[in-house]
Enzyme design. Sequence first.
Site, PDB file in Angstrom:
ATOM      1  NE  ARG A 236      -4.191  -1.690  -0.257  1.00  0.00           N
ATOM      2  CZ  ARG A 236      -4.148  -2.776  -0.541  1.00  0.00           C
ATOM      3  NH1 ARG A 236      -2.921  -2.966  -1.144  1.00  0.00           N
ATOM      4  NH2 ARG A 236      -5.320  -3.696  -0.718  1.00  0.00           N
ATOM      5  CD  GLU A 265      -3.061   2.874  -4.845  1.00  0.00           C
ATOM      6  OE1 GLU A 265      -4.518   2.136  -6.252  1.00  0.00           O
ATOM      7  OE2 GLU A 265      -2.662   2.764  -5.287  1.00  0.00           O
ATOM      8  CG  HIS A 283      -3.072  -1.251  -6.797  1.00  0.00           C
ATOM      9  ND1 HIS A 283      -4.116  -0.292  -5.658  1.00  0.00           N
ATOM     10  CD2 HIS A 283      -3.736  -1.932  -6.449  1.00  0.00           C
ATOM     11  CE1 HIS A 283      -3.931  -1.461  -4.424  1.00  0.00           C
ATOM     12  NE2 HIS A 283      -3.847  -2.300  -5.271  1.00  0.00           N
TER      13      HIS A 283
HETATM   14  C1  DGY Z   1      -4.920  -6.330  -3.229  1.00  0.00           C
HETATM   15  O1  DGY Z   1      -5.625  -7.329  -3.301  1.00  0.00           O
HETATM   16  O2  DGY Z   1      -5.511  -5.875  -2.349  1.00  0.00           O
HETATM   17  C2  DGY Z   1      -4.034  -6.014  -4.132  1.00  0.00           C
HETATM   18  O3  DGY Z   1      -3.509  -4.075  -3.601  1.00  0.00           O
HETATM   19  C3  DGY Z   1      -4.109  -5.648  -5.301  1.00  0.00           C
HETATM   20  O4  DGY Z   1      -3.499  -5.433  -6.474  1.00  0.00           O
END
Ligand code: DGY
Length: 326
Positions: A236, A265, A283
């Site tokens: 993240r 984001e 992402h």
């Molecule tokens: C998630 O599933 O948490 C991921 O960040 C997706 O790519």
Amino acid sequence: MNRVLITRKIPENGINMLSEYFDVDVNEEDRNLTYSEIIERVKGCFGIVSMVSDNIDKNIIDSAADLKIIANYGVGFNNIDITYASSKGIFVTNTPDVLTQSTAELGWSLIMSVSRRITEADSFVRNGEFNGFAPTLMLGKELYGKRLGVIGMGRIGSTIARMARYGFNMDIVYYNRSKNRYENLVDARKTSLNNLLESSDVIVVTCSLNDDSKYLIDYDEFKLMKKDAVFVNISRGAVVNTKALVQFAKENKMFRCGLDVYEDEPNIDKELLKLPSCVLLPHIGSATYSARGKMAKIVANNVISVYKGARPDNLLNEEVLWRAKK
Ligand code: DGY
């Protein structure tokens, strides 16, 4: 018929499964729903299939008096106020395991792109700058036998470590709260964050975001890294202080990084966009046909399980069952 909101179009298999039981409201637009749109559309819903980009907070939960399940389409769940959902008796689930390999492969795509300057080289060719083989053109970093530091040795971190050990004979250290039970299989050693940062040639962040990991990597941490370290974040954005990353990258021309996630984001720091030493992805960690199809099946199954009075898989708030039993 009970209604389920799907905040962004997921693969058809999941929508079809849900349609057998529910009136399904799918956001068909090629954009995320705004906060107020979610508040409006979740009213009266039995369940919501949320994206990791949706901020499912107290207000949204309160706007849906009949909500029974929040099925998050992703493994991370920092976007949901789980404590509040639990207090309301709402089940919260995620989609682990099925995306582990895809996300680990994306991590490796970034490590390799950054190490061998793939995006810079691609732009170089497209810009018409290639005028023949040159011994010092686009020199990068060889990975074989180097040290990989994994921050967050969970499912995805362990898979990246396995690929490093058996594909590139890398020496692996990791930083994690608990000891990884597979560490012997990849000869990995648990170490302190500082030791990992100082000694690793490649650093990959795969830990989840919580109060302890916010800004885990700040300027002081970047300063500990080797000047030519390869740094990749697929967890993240807020685990890393972006301003600190930009400052460190500007000060150290040999430092290169790859990011799939950002603090705010879809907004991206303007200075980050200017750094050619940084590979930036939108992402897409779990974005393979295979993973996304399986994730769709899981969210659908979880909503249907709650509807049928069964325990959903991948339950994140076991405590709702204790409430239900009272
Ligand atoms: C998630 O599933 O948490 C991921 O960040 C997706 O790519």
